[in-house]
Every structure is written in C-alpha cells, then in structure tokens.
Design an enzyme around this catalytic site. Structure first.
Site, PDB file in Angstrom:
ATOM      1  N   LEU A  41       0.862  -1.181   0.000  1.00 38.54           N
ATOM      2  CA  LEU A  41       0.000   0.000   0.000  1.00 38.54           C
ATOM      3  C   LEU A  41       0.897   1.228   0.000  1.00 38.54           C
ATOM      4  CD1 LEU A  41      -2.594  -1.020   2.781  1.00 38.54           C
ATOM      5  CD2 LEU A  41      -2.948  -1.126   0.302  1.00 38.54           C
ATOM      6  N   ASP A  42       0.423   2.307  -0.629  1.00 36.28           N
ATOM      7  CA  ASP A  42       1.182   3.563  -0.618  1.00 36.28           C
ATOM      8  C   ASP A  42       1.393   4.029   0.822  1.00 36.28           C
ATOM      9  OD1 ASP A  42       1.249   3.544  -3.350  1.00 36.28           O
ATOM     10  OD2 ASP A  42      -0.336   5.043  -3.612  1.00 36.28           O
ATOM     11  N   ILE A  43       2.395   4.866   1.017  1.00 31.65           N
ATOM     12  CA  ILE A  43       2.753   5.316   2.363  1.00 31.65           C
ATOM     13  C   ILE A  43       1.580   6.002   3.078  1.00 31.65           C
ATOM     14  CG2 ILE A  43       3.717   7.501   1.488  1.00 31.65           C
ATOM     15  CD1 ILE A  43       5.804   7.265   3.773  1.00 31.65           C
ATOM     16  N   THR A  65      -1.710   5.472   2.413  1.00 33.14           N
ATOM     17  CA  THR A  65      -2.912   4.642   2.432  1.00 33.14           C
ATOM     18  C   THR A  65      -3.008   3.841   3.728  1.00 33.14           C
ATOM     19  OG1 THR A  65      -2.762   4.425   0.037  1.00 33.14           O
ATOM     20  CG2 THR A  65      -4.235   2.901   1.175  1.00 33.14           C
TER      21      THR A  65
END
Length: 288
Positions: free
Chosen positions: A129-131, A133
């Site tokens: 997951l993106d930082i 998210t």
C-alpha cells in the site's frame, strides 16, 4: 519452523508434488524442498510421487529466520490464523524498508510481533500500500500461502475494495475506468495515463455525496502504482489531500485513501475469508 497442512478430500489420491504445485509455488522451489528433504507426511520423509489420503498431515520443516529488524510498536491485528496475518496499516508508514538494515515500516513491526511470539518466520507481505494509504494489509506466514495469495492477486481472485474521498460530484455514479498507466517523463514520482502504459482497470461507485466532495468505493481489477489516484484524477476527481495529482489543501495532511476490504479463498483451508477495517478517524470525520 514447521508448517502443517491437513489434507482434505479434494487432494485425496493426488501426489505430494501435485499438492505442492497446486499453490503455484514454482517447480524449482518445490524440487528444492525434496532435495533438501524438508517434506514430511505423517512425520515420515516422503518423495514427490507419494500418494495422499484424506486426513494425512503434510509438513514443511524449514530453517527460517526473521529477515527484518524488529520495531517495538503495537500491531493492529484484524485477522490471524496459522497461515494468514491481516493487519491495519496506519498512514505515513511504508510497508517495507528499502534496506533490511533499516526500521520504521510495517515489516519491522510484524517482525517484532513474530519475535515476541517466538516465531522465526520471514516477513512475507502479500501486497503493498502507498505510504499514505491506511487499512487492510495481508501477510503470509508460510511460503505456500504466500505463493497462492500472489497468484490470486494476479488472477483477481483476491478482491480488494478501497474507500476514498474524491473532489467534486461525479456525473457518472458508477463506472469503470479502463486506461493504461505509464511513467511520467517529466516527474519521477508521478504516473500518467499513457497509450504505451500497462493495462489498468478501476471500477468505482459513489457511496455518498457531500459539499464539494464524494465518498467513493473502488474495486481494483489490476494493481498499478497509484492506480486509484491516477484514474480518478484523470476524470477530474483527484483524491482529497493528493498533492501529487491534485491540489494542496491544509485540511487534508495525507491522501484520503483507505484499504477497506479483502475477500479471498483461504489458501489452505479453502474457506471464504472477508477481512474489513472501518475508516480511520481522519476520514470518518468528513463523512458525518
């Protein structure tokens, strides 16, 4: 570590090799198990051609060790069994470090949890997951489950649902965005819609509308970097807090994106698993 697999009726009269290959682990890795003599059936060494019966117990006795430095922080566990660990990822934290001698990521926190349990599993994250998210993040405790989850993500059998806050009121309340995503030559961090990019498909549905923004449910059919952010921005609805694809707004210190749900068939037990995590406070306060 010893990983145990109860043989069900589905695999009766199959060979040990056929059982292991059903996890899509890769023939070379499976062959290595037999060469290293780590496969046991009912506590006895086996060959690849041995036949399984319902009720048998297959074991992998692997020499494993933690591969990330433990980070002494609390882990928010959503679901756990002998094979799967699903946790809630907070915002502003990476899934794993770029160097295994670093700390401060989810992999390090999971390593600390394993260490406290006396486990020496490598930290096997099934996806990223993106930082910014938040939400559901899946780990596998054994190599077979990880390989199966990888396959299910690739074939879309593992369904992931996200909730996000997007700018504006959508004209189409439910639609599919089918636009390939590629690199942005003018910005190293950004992605862009590109005819020469990789296939990317996003399904969205507006859940509720507010003054100037919408709560949107999103299903991914592919898993490209920044896919939701790029696709929604491409139709004029960037996510709130997304400086990279939208506008800066001090009210939103991060991208308003949450990994809400993962639905999949359990790699080992074959049960249907549904893992959900409600919206975090910083998103929830905008939908009251």
């Amino acid at each position: 570590m010893i990983h145990k697999y109860n043989i069900t009726k589905d695999f009766e009269f199959k060979t040990v090799m056929e059982y292991l290959e059903s996890y899509h682990l890769g023939k070379e890795k499976v062959k290595r198990f037999f060469l290293e003599k780590v496969v046991f059936l009912n506590d006895m060494p086996v060959t690849a051609k041995d036949i399984l019966k319902e009720g048998d117990l297959l074991c992998l006795q692997l020499e494993e060790e933690l591969d990330y430095l433990p980070d002494a922080k609390k882990l928010d566990i959503i679901y756990e069994d002998d094979y799967i660990l699903a946790v809630n990822k907070p915002c502003h934290i990476l899934v794993h470090p770029d160097d295994k001698m670093k700390r401060g990521t989810m992999a390090n926190i999971v390593a600390f949890y394993y260490q406290n349990k006396g486990w020496t599993y490598p930290v096997r994250y099934a996806h990223r997951l993106d930082i910014d998210t938040t939400g559901v993040l899946l780990f596998a405790k054994d190599p077979l489950s990880l390989a199966k989850l990888d396959k299910m993500i690739f074939t879309h059998e593992l369904q992931r649902c996200y909730l996000c806050l997007a700018k504006g009121i959508f004209k189409n309340k439910k639609a599919t965005i089918d636009s390939p995503i590629g690199e942005d030559r003018h910005h190293q961090q950004r992605k862009r819609i590109s005819k020469t990019g990789k296939k990317a498909i996003t399904h969205y549905e507006v859940v509720k509308e507010y003054k100037g923004y919408s709560l949107v449910k999103v299903y991914l059919e592919t898993g490209r970097t920044h896919q939701i952010r790029v696709h929604l921005a491409s139709i004029g609805h960037p996510l709130l807090g997304d400086v990279l694809y939208g506008l800066q707004d001090e009210r939103f210190p991060r991208v308003m994106l949450h990994s809400y749900e993962a639905v999949f068939q359990h790699p080992v037990t074959r049960e249907r698993i549904i893992v959900r995590k409600e919206l975090p406070f910083d998103m929830k306060k905008w939908i009251k």
